[in-house]
Write an enzyme that holds these catalytic residues in place. Structure first.
Site, PDB file in Angstrom:
ATOM      1  N   LYS A  67      72.047  30.166  47.800  1.00  0.00           N
ATOM      2  CA  LYS A  67      72.707  29.155  48.635  1.00  0.00           C
ATOM      3  C   LYS A  67      71.758  28.839  49.768  1.00  0.00           C
ATOM      4  O   LYS A  67      71.264  29.744  50.437  1.00  0.00           O
ATOM      5  CB  LYS A  67      74.034  29.659  49.181  1.00  0.00           C
ATOM      6  N   ARG A 110      85.452  30.727  49.193  1.00  0.00           N
ATOM      7  CA  ARG A 110      85.004  32.091  48.860  1.00  0.00           C
ATOM      8  C   ARG A 110      85.219  33.036  50.050  1.00  0.00           C
ATOM      9  O   ARG A 110      85.447  34.227  49.870  1.00  0.00           O
ATOM     10  CB  ARG A 110      83.583  32.116  48.330  1.00  0.00           C
ATOM     11  N   GLN A 138      87.812  27.155  59.119  1.00  0.00           N
ATOM     12  CA  GLN A 138      88.080  28.181  58.095  1.00  0.00           C
ATOM     13  C   GLN A 138      89.524  28.696  58.111  1.00  0.00           C
ATOM     14  O   GLN A 138      90.008  29.235  57.120  1.00  0.00           O
ATOM     15  CB  GLN A 138      87.170  29.414  58.292  1.00  0.00           C
ATOM     16  N   SER A 199      84.106  32.256  66.181  1.00  0.00           N
ATOM     17  CA  SER A 199      82.667  32.381  66.435  1.00  0.00           C
ATOM     18  C   SER A 199      82.429  33.136  67.737  1.00  0.00           C
ATOM     19  O   SER A 199      81.477  32.854  68.458  1.00  0.00           O
ATOM     20  CB  SER A 199      82.013  31.001  66.442  1.00  0.00           C
ATOM     21  N   GLY A 220      84.833  36.522  60.992  1.00  0.00           N
ATOM     22  CA  GLY A 220      83.995  35.585  61.752  1.00  0.00           C
ATOM     23  C   GLY A 220      82.588  36.071  62.025  1.00  0.00           C
ATOM     24  O   GLY A 220      81.662  35.281  62.185  1.00  0.00           O
ATOM     25  N   THR A 221      82.403  37.386  62.099  1.00  0.00           N
ATOM     26  CA  THR A 221      81.097  37.924  62.500  1.00  0.00           C
ATOM     27  C   THR A 221      80.145  37.968  61.311  1.00  0.00           C
ATOM     28  O   THR A 221      80.285  38.810  60.431  1.00  0.00           O
ATOM     29  CB  THR A 221      81.283  39.325  63.125  1.00  0.00           C
ATOM     30  N   ASP A 222      79.195  37.026  61.336  1.00  0.00           N
ATOM     31  CA  ASP A 222      78.236  36.929  60.226  1.00  0.00           C
ATOM     32  C   ASP A 222      76.809  36.809  60.750  1.00  0.00           C
ATOM     33  O   ASP A 222      75.922  36.361  60.038  1.00  0.00           O
ATOM     34  CB  ASP A 222      78.594  35.745  59.327  1.00  0.00           C
ATOM     35  N   LYS A 226      77.373  38.461  67.224  1.00  0.00           N
ATOM     36  CA  LYS A 226      78.782  38.039  67.200  1.00  0.00           C
ATOM     37  C   LYS A 226      79.689  39.272  67.187  1.00  0.00           C
ATOM     38  O   LYS A 226      79.296  40.330  66.666  1.00  0.00           O
ATOM     39  CB  LYS A 226      79.081  37.195  65.960  1.00  0.00           C
TER      40      LYS A 226
HETATM   41  P1  NAD Z   1      84.922  26.351  63.808  1.00  0.00           P
HETATM   42  O1  NAD Z   1      83.797  25.900  64.667  1.00  0.00           O
HETATM   43  O2  NAD Z   1      85.701  25.334  63.067  1.00  0.00           O
HETATM   44  O3  NAD Z   1      85.959  27.221  64.700  1.00  0.00           O
HETATM   45  C1  NAD Z   1      85.494  28.183  65.606  1.00  0.00           C
HETATM   46  C2  NAD Z   1      86.628  29.103  66.001  1.00  0.00           C
HETATM   47  O4  NAD Z   1      86.111  30.072  66.933  1.00  0.00           O
HETATM   48  C3  NAD Z   1      87.750  28.390  66.721  1.00  0.00           C
HETATM   49  O5  NAD Z   1      88.958  29.093  66.476  1.00  0.00           O
HETATM   50  C4  NAD Z   1      87.349  28.530  68.178  1.00  0.00           C
HETATM   51  O6  NAD Z   1      88.448  28.391  69.075  1.00  0.00           O
HETATM   52  C5  NAD Z   1      86.835  29.963  68.157  1.00  0.00           C
HETATM   53  N1  NAD Z   1      85.940  30.237  69.279  1.00  0.00           N
HETATM   54  C6  NAD Z   1      84.899  29.497  69.719  1.00  0.00           C
HETATM   55  N2  NAD Z   1      84.329  30.099  70.792  1.00  0.00           N
HETATM   56  C7  NAD Z   1      85.028  31.235  71.017  1.00  0.00           C
HETATM   57  C8  NAD Z   1      84.930  32.287  71.959  1.00  0.00           C
HETATM   58  N3  NAD Z   1      83.977  32.274  72.910  1.00  0.00           N
HETATM   59  N4  NAD Z   1      85.811  33.309  71.900  1.00  0.00           N
HETATM   60  C9  NAD Z   1      86.763  33.340  70.922  1.00  0.00           C
HETATM   61  N5  NAD Z   1      86.912  32.378  69.998  1.00  0.00           N
HETATM   62  C10 NAD Z   1      86.051  31.338  70.042  1.00  0.00           C
HETATM   63  O7  NAD Z   1      84.310  27.446  62.833  1.00  0.00           O
HETATM   64  P2  NAD Z   1      84.826  27.934  61.410  1.00  0.00           P
HETATM   65  O8  NAD Z   1      84.170  27.130  60.356  1.00  0.00           O
HETATM   66  O9  NAD Z   1      86.306  28.052  61.417  1.00  0.00           O
HETATM   67  O10 NAD Z   1      84.137  29.388  61.336  1.00  0.00           O
HETATM   68  C11 NAD Z   1      84.604  30.442  62.170  1.00  0.00           C
HETATM   69  C12 NAD Z   1      83.630  31.586  62.121  1.00  0.00           C
HETATM   70  O11 NAD Z   1      83.563  32.109  60.796  1.00  0.00           O
HETATM   71  C13 NAD Z   1      82.191  31.212  62.490  1.00  0.00           C
HETATM   72  O12 NAD Z   1      81.673  32.236  63.313  1.00  0.00           O
HETATM   73  C14 NAD Z   1      81.467  31.186  61.163  1.00  0.00           C
HETATM   74  O13 NAD Z   1      80.084  31.471  61.284  1.00  0.00           O
HETATM   75  C15 NAD Z   1      82.210  32.312  60.448  1.00  0.00           C
HETATM   76  N6  NAD Z   1      82.122  32.264  58.977  1.00  0.00           N
HETATM   77  C16 NAD Z   1      82.026  33.445  58.348  1.00  0.00           C
HETATM   78  C17 NAD Z   1      81.944  33.479  56.963  1.00  0.00           C
HETATM   79  C18 NAD Z   1      81.872  34.788  56.244  1.00  0.00           C
HETATM   80  O14 NAD Z   1      81.653  34.808  55.035  1.00  0.00           O
HETATM   81  N7  NAD Z   1      82.084  35.886  56.900  1.00  0.00           N
HETATM   82  C19 NAD Z   1      81.959  32.265  56.235  1.00  0.00           C
HETATM   83  C20 NAD Z   1      82.117  31.081  56.924  1.00  0.00           C
HETATM   84  C21 NAD Z   1      82.214  31.078  58.316  1.00  0.00           C
END
Ligand code: NAD
Length: 321
Positions: A67, A110, A138, A199, A220-222, A226
């Site tokens: 990917k 996924r 997400q 994030s 969220g932590t990737d 984070k």
């Molecule tokens: P998004 O930008 O649509 O949403 C971000 C979210 O984080 C919102 O709920 C926002 O309010 C919150 N946020 C932002 N700053 C913050 C802070 N300082 N403290 C607490 N919360 C805060 O993003 P998304 O697409 O929903 O993705 C969310 C997270 O998931 C990202 O960190 C992304 O990298 C991660 N992610 C992880 C995987 C995985 O496989 N583990 C896959 C996709 C995304």
């Protein structure tokens, strides 16, 4: 070579197929049949973008590929998604390109499948309240996948940006479950299962806020730096992950490891639970935590399903290279 567009992925791959693909690749990873290659992620010095590759090989399913993509913070102003990704699959026998598949929708599917695999295998059977921390793109995928794997009566939620909570309320209403926005003390005190999908770079939930028996899926932590939950909460939990190497370096466990609160050996691959090599939850009081870091093989698994279904339905474009 097949070309499968984002729209086609949305049409042909459902949550059930994504769940089966991810559960089965986690199993293959734990049994040594599938492995991820080292991740590359670079700030490219243009458009503030982070760009990289996640790749791997599933020897059992003969799925080989990568990917490619990352994060372009200026995209939203152009009417595009900030996260962009494309999956390339190769014929494992010849190395020839087999498919190019849009990866944006599949990433959400996924990722949600991974947390719901953890809920299926680790949550208490009598868990009834789902707590959502995070209301970004997400979060809706996460909620929908969770309720398909476990019967919940109610959803509660918190978000750092309260104006985004309507996404959770609307999704819950669409699913047909009551939703309430709550503070973090109530969220930890009432939820039986908690999904964190933010994030954040600072802990949001503390060990004192979580009741015994809770299952947390920290999604969220990737990335290095984070963090969604306090390292003491990770230390208090029985910890599972998609891949231990990622968990300790870029996942939620990186902080508990760095603080010396847990050892790498205390983290179990969820595939071992799926393969019945680890019992998973062993008591109703235990806090279980799934550190979902997101591995390339998850992407390849769902992309391979998308390519197969798109071809079967005549929805893929076929080109000769
Ligand atoms: P998004 O930008 O649509 O949403 C971000 C979210 O984080 C919102 O709920 C926002 O309010 C919150 N946020 C932002 N700053 C913050 C802070 N300082 N403290 C607490 N919360 C805060 O993003 P998304 O697409 O929903 O993705 C969310 C997270 O998931 C990202 O960190 C992304 O990298 C991660 N992610 C992880 C995987 C995985 O496989 N583990 C896959 C996709 C995304």
């Amino acid at each position: 070579m097949l070309i499968v567009s984002e729209d086609t992925c949305k049409q042909v791959v459902g949550r059930g197929q994504a769940f089966d693909a991810v559960e089965s690749v986690f199993s293959a990873m734990a049994s040594g049949d599938a492995y991820n290659f080292p991740v590359i992620r670079e700030a490219i010095g243009h458009a503030d973008a982070l760009y990289g590759f996640k790749s791997g090989f599933d020897r059992a399913g003969l799925v080989l590929g990568l990917k490619s993509g990352g994060y372009w913070p200026g995209n939203e102003k152009r009417g595009l998604t900030n996260h962009q990704s494309t999956v390339f699959l190769f014929d494992a026998d010849t190395g020839q390109p087999a498919a190019m598949v849009g990866g944006n929708h599949l990433t959400a599917l996924r990722t949600a499948a991974a947390s719901s695999v953890s809920i299926k295998h680790l949550a208490r059977k009598d868990a009834r309240v789902l707590g959502m921390v995070g209301a970004g793109h997400q979060s809706a995928f996460q909620m929908r996948a969770a309720v398909e794997q476990h019967e919940f009566d109610k959803i509660i939620g918190w978000n750092y940006h309260p104006e985004m909570l309507s996404r959770l309320a609307d999704t819950a209403s669409d699913i047909g479950l009551p939703f309430e926005a709550v503070d973090l003390d109530r969220l930890g005190g009432e939820a039986d299962v908690i999904i964190t999908i933010t994030s954040s770079f600072k802990p949001i939930l503390d060990v004192k806020q979580i009741k015994p028996g809770t299952h947390l899926a920290c999604m969220g932590t990737d990335t290095r730096g984070k963090q969604e939950v306090d390292a003491k909460l990770v230390a208090a939990a029985t910890v599972f992950t998609d891949e231990v190497a990622q968990s300790i370096s870029i996942g939620e466990c990186q902080h508990a490891i760095a603080d010396g609160l847990i050892a790498e050996t205390a983290i179990t691959a969820i595939g071992d639970v799926i393969n019945k090599k680890h019992p998973g939850r062993t008591s109703a009081d235990e806090i279980t935590l799934f550190d979902g870091t997101g591995v390339g093989l998850q992407d390849l698994a769902v992309a391979s399903v998308a390519a197969r279904l798109a071809q079967e339905k005549g929805a893929a474009q076929e080109i000769a290279l």
